[in-house]
Scaffold this motif. Structure first.
Motif, short mmCIF file in Angstrom:
data_model
loop_
_atom_site.label_atom_id
_atom_site.label_comp_id
_atom_site.label_asym_id
_atom_site.label_seq_id
_atom_site.Cartn_x
_atom_site.Cartn_y
_atom_site.Cartn_z
N TYR A 35 0.37 -19.75 -7.15
CA TYR A 35 0.93 -18.43 -6.79
C TYR A 35 2.12 -18.63 -5.87
O TYR A 35 2.10 -19.44 -4.96
CB TYR A 35 -0.15 -17.58 -6.11
N VAL A 36 3.18 -17.86 -6.11
CA VAL A 36 4.43 -17.97 -5.36
C VAL A 36 4.70 -16.65 -4.64
O VAL A 36 4.58 -15.58 -5.24
CB VAL A 36 5.61 -18.30 -6.31
N PHE A 96 -1.37 -22.70 9.45
CA PHE A 96 -2.26 -22.26 8.38
C PHE A 96 -1.64 -21.09 7.64
O PHE A 96 -0.90 -20.30 8.21
CB PHE A 96 -3.62 -21.83 8.93
N TYR A 97 -1.96 -21.01 6.35
CA TYR A 97 -1.51 -19.89 5.52
C TYR A 97 -2.56 -19.67 4.45
O TYR A 97 -2.96 -20.61 3.75
CB TYR A 97 -0.16 -20.22 4.88
N GLU A 98 -3.03 -18.43 4.31
CA GLU A 98 -4.02 -18.12 3.28
C GLU A 98 -3.32 -17.54 2.06
O GLU A 98 -2.59 -16.54 2.17
CB GLU A 98 -5.05 -17.12 3.80
N LEU A 123 -6.90 -21.84 1.86
CA LEU A 123 -6.27 -22.00 3.16
C LEU A 123 -5.37 -23.24 3.13
O LEU A 123 -5.85 -24.37 3.05
CB LEU A 123 -7.31 -22.14 4.27
N LEU A 124 -4.06 -23.01 3.17
CA LEU A 124 -3.09 -24.11 3.17
C LEU A 124 -2.97 -24.67 4.58
O LEU A 124 -2.96 -23.91 5.56
CB LEU A 124 -1.71 -23.62 2.72
N VAL A 174 2.97 -25.41 7.35
CA VAL A 174 2.79 -25.13 5.92
C VAL A 174 4.12 -24.87 5.22
O VAL A 174 4.26 -25.18 4.03
CB VAL A 174 1.81 -23.96 5.68
N PHE A 175 5.10 -24.33 5.93
CA PHE A 175 6.40 -24.09 5.30
C PHE A 175 7.11 -25.40 4.99
O PHE A 175 7.76 -25.53 3.95
CB PHE A 175 7.26 -23.17 6.16
#
Length: 91
Positions: free
Chosen positions: A40-41, A54-56, A63-64, A73-74
């Motif tokens: 997913y983008v 963190f990024y969900e 959870l990235l 994460v970026f």
């Protein structure tokens, strides 16, 4: 690609430092992040003064977390490095 050699230091063109040519001194806050699990983008706005650890994913809820050697994460999963890295600062 041409690089300037000064002793033991190579100075690379700006596009190899995480910024497109002509963007030196300009911070890009929008970046497109891709979930490594479902693909997913989504375009997100990055925090200006911090690294996001963190990024969900809004699609699969995975959870990235940053990859080894990356600060956030970026830097690991998006099209543009985080603002501290764009400014060549430590996170």
């Amino acid at each position: 690609m041409s690089a300037l050699y000064l002793g033991f230091v190579f100075i690379l063109p700006i596009e190899y430092a995480g910024l497109p040519r002509g963007m030196m001194g300009k911070i890009i806050l929008e970046s497109t992040i891709t979930c490594p699990k479902c693909g997913y983008v989504k375009t997100e706005t990055m925090p200006e003064d911090a690294c996001q650890w963190f990024y969900e994913c809004v699609n699969c809820h995975y959870l990235l977390k940053p990859l080894k050697g990356d600060c956030c994460v970026f830097c690991s999963y998006s099209t543009i490095s985080c603002p501290p890295i764009q400014c060549r600062e430590n996170c």
